[in-house]
Design a protein around this motif. Structure first.
Motif, mmCIF file in Angstrom:
data_model
loop_
_atom_site.group_PDB
_atom_site.id
_atom_site.type_symbol
_atom_site.label_atom_id
_atom_site.label_comp_id
_atom_site.label_asym_id
_atom_site.label_seq_id
_atom_site.Cartn_x
_atom_site.Cartn_y
_atom_site.Cartn_z
ATOM 1 N N ASN A 1 0.828 -1.204 0.000
ATOM 2 C CA ASN A 1 0.000 0.000 0.000
ATOM 3 C C ASN A 1 0.864 1.256 0.000
ATOM 4 O O ASN A 1 0.598 2.208 -0.749
ATOM 5 C CB ASN A 1 -0.924 -0.002 1.223
ATOM 6 N N THR B 1 -2.374 7.584 -8.042
ATOM 7 C CA THR B 1 -2.586 8.337 -6.806
ATOM 8 C C THR B 1 -2.883 9.798 -7.123
ATOM 9 O O THR B 1 -3.743 10.420 -6.492
ATOM 10 C CB THR B 1 -1.345 8.230 -5.908
ATOM 11 N N ALA C 1 -3.525 0.577 -2.466
ATOM 12 C CA ALA C 1 -3.603 1.973 -2.039
ATOM 13 C C ALA C 1 -4.728 2.690 -2.791
ATOM 14 O O ALA C 1 -5.884 2.248 -2.739
ATOM 15 C CB ALA C 1 -2.259 2.663 -2.210
ATOM 16 N N LEU C 2 -4.396 3.768 -3.515
ATOM 17 C CA LEU C 2 -5.404 4.558 -4.218
ATOM 18 C C LEU C 2 -5.463 4.241 -5.711
ATOM 19 O O LEU C 2 -6.077 4.994 -6.471
ATOM 20 C CB LEU C 2 -5.127 6.057 -4.031
ATOM 21 N N ASP C 3 -4.860 3.129 -6.126
ATOM 22 C CA ASP C 3 -4.868 2.808 -7.555
ATOM 23 C C ASP C 3 -6.280 2.514 -8.061
ATOM 24 O O ASP C 3 -6.663 2.964 -9.151
ATOM 25 C CB ASP C 3 -3.961 1.610 -7.824
ATOM 26 N N THR D 1 2.818 1.669 -3.388
ATOM 27 C CA THR D 1 1.912 2.055 -4.463
ATOM 28 C C THR D 1 1.430 3.489 -4.294
ATOM 29 O O THR D 1 1.315 4.244 -5.264
ATOM 30 C CB THR D 1 0.712 1.096 -4.506
ATOM 31 N N LEU D 2 1.146 3.871 -3.058
ATOM 32 C CA LEU D 2 0.681 5.233 -2.795
ATOM 33 C C LEU D 2 1.708 6.261 -3.213
ATOM 34 O O LEU D 2 1.368 7.324 -3.758
ATOM 35 C CB LEU D 2 0.356 5.378 -1.308
ATOM 36 N N GLY E 1 -8.095 5.748 -8.144
ATOM 37 C CA GLY E 1 -7.645 6.566 -9.263
ATOM 38 C C GLY E 1 -8.216 6.108 -10.588
ATOM 39 O O GLY E 1 -8.617 6.932 -11.423
ATOM 40 N N SER F 1 2.724 5.501 -7.629
ATOM 41 C CA SER F 1 1.784 5.312 -8.729
ATOM 42 C C SER F 1 1.207 6.640 -9.227
ATOM 43 O O SER F 1 0.779 7.482 -8.423
ATOM 44 C CB SER F 1 0.630 4.401 -8.279
#
Length: 817
Positions: free
Chosen positions: A605, A615, A667-669, A608-609, A672, A612
């Motif tokens: 997480n 994000t 994470a926020l993928d 990736t945060l 997003g 990426s």
């Protein structure tokens, strides 16, 4: 009673769909014993482009008779250096050799091998390697698990010694190279591991010479193989950056002319390095170790082309596609994030100027052509990710300038999709583009999943086999786009029906999406299905209007928990080797090793945060919604009041995307990817609803719509002055059951006209919602019939004649303008 039971019934339906989708699994045959001996031959760096009838005739004949596949050589470090690959082979889980290494490079290849007795060998560094993998790496890997599972093993060469060494460093039988007659050595133990050398570099001539030398050693192994034996040949590792897919060939009884696959990949023709250890034990009929391998036993499946050249071209082409995907994907998402941020900035002044002002002072509206162009750009932005997914149907990676070819194909598909949305019937309505884009997105991703997710494997917006995380089903980006498209489509459809049916429509559409996401036959993402269930429950709870009350939130939470618990119970009842990710995690928690999984998820997480580009998309979309669209001038609040089902779909998408990203280590993928579709459509719908803020109805006969179509459904719709959902309606922010305010017109029976709204405050209606129309201008008051026999039966009050009222005005009042 029906209204009280509706949440419970919907919850039961969502739970039933979710558990059914997650619990059903494709039939998995238990691997049977097929051999008395297993020989694992490794050639570091060997790729399918190195295999041909001239340079590697032995391997070519072996591939002709056996089963082949693409091997992902993921280990605990990237790139997977030769020593890491051999260690991962012997551990059956992601492992790495300790020691310093340069960024993107490999440690020195030398491994200390001692031969104190001339029979076996000893690795003096094994103790530190075990401690490094057990304490420093998040996988909890035990090197030497494969050799610990058999009574005796043979190692030929230093790389093979690394794979065959037991946890305390002992190699049962060891030879630095193949003897003149290797029959006795290979037949002395049931498991033999042979290091056939390395194919390194980028020079085609040098690679061909190295492959020819390794093939000559392989010919000696095949000539000396024990009877009834399985020989596995694997390109055991990378030799430099970047990572590539490698050779995997199995030759033996039961492995004739097929594709290699395993339950860890779920796709024909693909195998992981960690699958080789359980494959060897399964072929020998030996039990798996107590601490399960991460890999699964390989099997041979049919469907391979009869022509070997054509069959080998498939994994070679997959290697080229995966290599091109790695270089194009990062640039694509970075460019997408930048363009969407610029588009969000460009929309802000249009939102400020979109709503007409009654007074003389106020910003002038933007030119209609500018607004139309921006709306088309918003549609194009929302369709970019689905178009990029569809672009992988064209072999763009085979060209010399693969990135430019991909960009051109994607641009053409975006233009075609935007034109299709532009000319779809109903485009002029507030929710016309919203519904068209949502439906098109759901259709593209859904059809790809239903046909085997071929566009996502090694695709720019899919997942790469080189990463080793997923080989089939829905990827991170695909999940975000699909759940957004499915919930928005459900919200758009629900808005077209009466509000009492909206929760059922949301559950019907979203329930199908849960089945597609969670089914092992299709999306194969149980965590995503649980997250989507939570979002669907929230959307269904508020789709009829009103706030997300405690009771509604409780029903939504219960549905998500029930799906998760139901699947966990079913998964834990399966054999250990057949459990999914959730069942394996709960098993690890039970035996005290669940901390490794939690640590891996939290680490993934965070990485990736930070790294990426998705994000940036998620954060930019959230900032645009919170600081612009949800402001009084932004229009989204007004949209929510008029279209409660759309508000429900957007809320459910946010819940599902954020929850899925956290649980899946993304994470926020996921958020997003969902924002790439949702935020442009929310901005476009806000522009439309602000542009219709001053619309007036044009009376045509009796009841009318503001688009000129006759309307005979009466009052009681969804709007600011209606009796349904709106800022002042009975189903607006005050709740679906809140009494109608005094200023609103009373709801009348169908076809009857209630008291008209206040002429000083025109009300807005949804121009494209025929189910619940609204009036924007005062309607003519209903005339009482002169004949008492023609009076409306509902008018029971007696008619009282009154004299006309005398109105006296002063001269000042008369002179006033």
């Amino acid at each position: 009673m029906l209204r009280r039971l509706a949440p419970a019934l919907l919850t039961v339906l969502v739970v039933a769909l979710g558990v059914t989708a997650l619990a059903a699994r494709p039939p998995q045959g238990v691997p049977q014993r097929t051999a008395d001996f297993v020989v694992l031959a490794g050639i570091a760096g060997l790729r399918w482009e190195d295999v041909d009838p001239q340079s590697t005739p032995t391997l070519w004949r072996m591939a002709q008779d056996g089963s082949i596949g693409s091997l992902s050589v993921r280990s605990a470090h990237r790139p997977t250096c030769p020593v890491d690959g051999w260690l991962t082979l012997g551990a059956g889980s992601f492992a790495a050799w300790n020691g310093s290494r340069s960024a993107g490079g490999c440690p020195p290849a030398g491994v200390a091998v001692e031969q104190p007795d001339g029979i076996g060998a000893n690795l003096p560094d094994q103790e530190s390697v075990v401690q490094y993998n057990q304490q420093r790496l998040p996988w909890g890997t035990m090197p030497g698990s494969l050799s610990e599972s058999v009574r005796c093993s043979v190692a030929v060469g230093p790389g093979a010694a690394v794979a065959a060494a037991r946890p305390f460093g002992r190699v049962d039988r060891y030879a630095a190279g193949l003897p003149a007659d290797p029959r006795a050595l290979l037949g002395s133990c049931v498991l033999s591991i042979v290091d056939l050398g390395m194919v390194d570099g980028t020079d085609p001539v040098a690679r061909a010479e190295a492959a020819r030398a390794a093939d000559a050693q392989l010919a000696r192994v095949l000539a000396a193989r024990p009877p009834r034996s399985l020989v596995l040949v694997a390109g055991i590792s990378d030799t430099a950056q970047p990572s590539r897919l490698h050779v995997a060939v199995a030759d033996g009884p039961g492995w004739e002319r097929g594709w290699l696959t395993s339950a860890s990949t779920g796709r024909d023709g693909y195998l992981q390095l960690v699958d080789l250890a359980p494959t060897a034990l399964a072929a020998l009929g030996r039990p798996m170790p107590d601490r399960l391998f991460l890999g699964r036993p390989a099997v041979s499946t049919g469907g391979r082309p009869a022509d070997l050249t054509e069959a080998i071209n498939a994994p070679a082409d997959a290697d080229r596609e995966a290599a091109a995907q790695r270089s194009v994907s990062g640039r694509f998402f970075t460019l997408l994030a930048g363009l969407q941020v610029l588009l969000a900035i460009a929309v802000l002044p249009l939102l400020r100027r979109a709503r007409p002002h009654a007074g003389p002072a106020g910003p002038t509206r933007a030119p209609a052509r500018v607004v139309a162009v921006v709306e088309l750009l918003l549609v194009a932005a929302a369709l970019t990710v689905p178009a990029a997914l569809l672009a992988d149907a064209v072999p763009w990676w085979r060209g010399e300038h693969s990135g430019w070819i991909f960009a051109g194909v994607t641009a053409l598909l975006v233009a075609a999709g935007t034109a299709a949305v532009r000319f779809v019937p109903g485009y002029a309505g507030t929710l016309g583009p919203f519904g068209a884009v949502a439906g098109l997105t759901t259709l593209v991703v859904g059809l790809d999943v239903l046909t085997g997710a071929r566009l996502q494997l090694n695709g720019v917006v899919g997942y790469s086999a080189l990463q080793g995380g997923r080989y089939s089903g829905l990827g991170t980006v695909g999940l975000g786009v699909f759940l957004a498209g499915a919930l928005l489509s459900g919200g758009w459809l629900a808005q077209r029906v009466h509000r009492t049916w909206r929760p059922a429509v949301m559950v019907a559409v979203g329930g199908l999406a849960v089945v597609v996401v969670g089914s092992p036959y299709l999306g194969a993402d149980p965590v995503g299905a649980i997250a989507l269930t939570a979002g669907l429950s929230v959307a269904a709870a508020i789709s009829a209007g009103g706030w997300l009350t405690i009771s509604r939130l409780a029903w939504a939470t219960m549905a998500a928990l029930a799906v998760g618990i139901g699947f966990a119970v079913v998964d834990l009842r399966r054999p250990a080797a057949e459990r999914g990710s959730l069942g394996r995690f709960l098993s690890a928690v039970g035996d005290g090793t669940g901390g490794f999984t939690v640590h891996r998820s939290s680490t993934a997480n965070f990485e990736t945060l930070v790294n990426s580009p998705l994000t940036v998309l998620a954060l930019a979309g959230g900032l645009l919604v919170w600081f612009a669209l949800l402001q009084p001038w932004g229009g989204l609040t007004r949209l929510f009041g008029i279209y409660p089902a759309v508000r429900a779909a957007l809320a459910g998408t946010a819940v599902a995307a954020v929850l899925g990203g956290v649980l899946d280590g993304a994470a926020l993928d996921i958020a997003g990817a969902a924002a790439a579709v949702v935020v442009p459509m929310a901005a476009l719908a806000s522009l439309r609803v602000l542009g219709h803020a001053a619309d007036r109805t044009r009376p045509v006969g009796g009841r009318t719509r503001d688009d000129g179509a006759a309307d005979d459904s009466g009052f009681g719709g969804d709007g600011p002055a209606g009796g349904g959902d709106g800022p002042t309606g009975g189903g607006g922010p005050l709740g679906a059951g809140h009494p109608r305010p005094i200023s609103g017109p009373p709801a009348g029976p169908p076809g009857k006209v209630g008291r008209p709204p206040n002429p000083a405050t025109p009300a807005e209606r949804a121009p494209d919602d025929p189910a619940e129309p609204m009036l924007d201008a005062p309607a003519a008051p209903a005339q009482r019939p002169a004949d008492p026999s023609e009076a409306d039966p509902s008018d029971t009050a007696p008619t009282v004649a009154r004299p006309p009222r005398q109105v006296t005005r002063s001269s000042t009042e008369i002179a006033a303008p």
